[in-house]
Enzyme design. Structure first.
Site: not given
Ligand code: XIL
Length: 332
Positions: A140, A246
């Site tokens: 990101e 994701e």
């Molecule tokens: C999220 C997790 O799922 C949560 O448990 C945590 O509190 C915050 O992060 N983008 C990403 C992930 O790259 O690492 C994130 O994961 C969600 C958004």
């Protein structure tokens, strides 16, 4: 427990996504998902052959103090995967979120920041060399308008922190597959263009980057299929492996009161089906896999993080398969 259901619909959790798939099917996991004898672990073992740590490899977890690395929990998870002959995807070496306090408050000039970043990346990569075969090096780094996010890394090292991060990771583990990972890359043209131009630039200068993680926190409403298809193509045509890294499919992106009805669940099922078919049109060498951000709706990060009701994953809150699971299985 789902025998009746599976007899009726020919789809149940006695089946296995990854056994049917020609590409890896991944899931984000936490240690508490992997307790022997639990339904969570049973689902994860049966359905998925690639794991991503949802949190424990992030800098605040793995590197809580400047001279302390917290290996034990992650080691256990990674060893479990390796022993099962399953893949472990490393997420994430660098990010602007989930940094430990000591990193956020680190005092030093740009050379010292760079050395600190290098130590972090190389210690973690080296520790898992041969076990974690691919890393999200950077997560990101762009804003929605396509400009570079003004993260601590950028503030203290400058924009060149990006190529340095990839070079450091490559130096620590020359055979690791290195990814850039971000969200809204299918949805947002400006952001996608910015990432594509970063990748072109890195490749022209022989900076080692091998894959793109499209997070795919999407919804039943957007992005549409043709936009997704063009995003996939843009990235594999640059020679990158494409990871849907994701995936979750929101039923409620606007955060209103919803009635969880069959119509919504069928839309969600259709969306994963379409996405899977589009993914399978990517030439094989560029298919790194599809990873879900959790296995059941109990587990999803979305309700807690965004404060809204949602059901974005394959298994429902009773750990039963949803229409989304069945349509996905059908597509494989
Ligand atoms: C999220 C997790 O799922 C949560 O448990 C945590 O509190 C915050 O992060 N983008 C990403 C992930 O790259 O690492 C994130 O994961 C969600 C958004």
């Amino acid at each position: 427990m789902t025998c009746k259901k599976s007899e009726q619909s020919n789809c149940g959790d006695n089946l296995s996504l990854y056994s049917k798939s020609s590409f890896p099917i991944g899931v984000a996991i936490e240690s508490y998902d992997m307790v022997p004898g639990t339904r969570n672990k049973e689902i994860i073992d049966r359905q998925f052959n690639s794991f991503t740590a949802e949190n424990i490899l992030k800098p605040n977890s793995i590197h809580p103090q400047e001279n302390t690395f917290n290996w034990s929990e992650a080691d256990q998870m990674v060893d479990y995967a390796v022993n099962q002959n399953k893949r472990f995807h490393g997420h994430t070496l660098l990010w602007h979120n989930q940094l430990p306090n000591w990193m956020e408050n680190f005092q030093g000039n740009s050379a010292e920041w760079e050395a600190m970043m290098k130590t972090h990346i190389q210690t973690v990569c080296s520790h898992y060399k041969g076990k974690i075969t691919a890393w999200d090096v950077l997560n990101e780094a762009f804003n929605e308008d396509g400009t570079l996010r003004n993260s601590l890394w950028k503030q203290h090292i400058g924009a060149s922190y990006i190529e340095k991060a990839f070079l450091f990771a490559h130096e620590a583990d020359p055979s690791a597959i290195l990814f850039y990972n971000d969200f809204n890359l299918a949805l947002n043209d400006k952001k996608r263009e910015a990432v594509l131009s970063l990748v072109r630039n890195l490749k022209q200068r022989n900076v080692p980057i091998h894959g793109i993680g499209l997070q795919m926190h999407i919804s039943i409403y957007f992005p549409n299929n043709s936009t997704i298809a063009s995003a996939l193509k843009d990235f594999y045509q640059l020679g990158l492996k494409v990871h849907l890294s994701e995936l979750d499919i929101s039923l409620n992106p606007r955060g209103v009161d919803i009635d969880l009805n069959d119509d919504l669940l069928q839309k969600q099922a259709q969306k994963i089906h379409d996405l899977s078919i589009l993914y399978q049109q990517i030439p094989k060498p560029y298919q790194y896999g599809i990873t879900f951000w959790g296995h059941s709706d109990v587990h999803s990060w979305i309700p807690g993080f965004f404060g809204r009701e949602d059901y974005p994953l394959l298994f429902d809150t009773n750990y039963e398969v949803k229409p989304m699971y069945c349509k996905f299985l059908e597509s494989l």
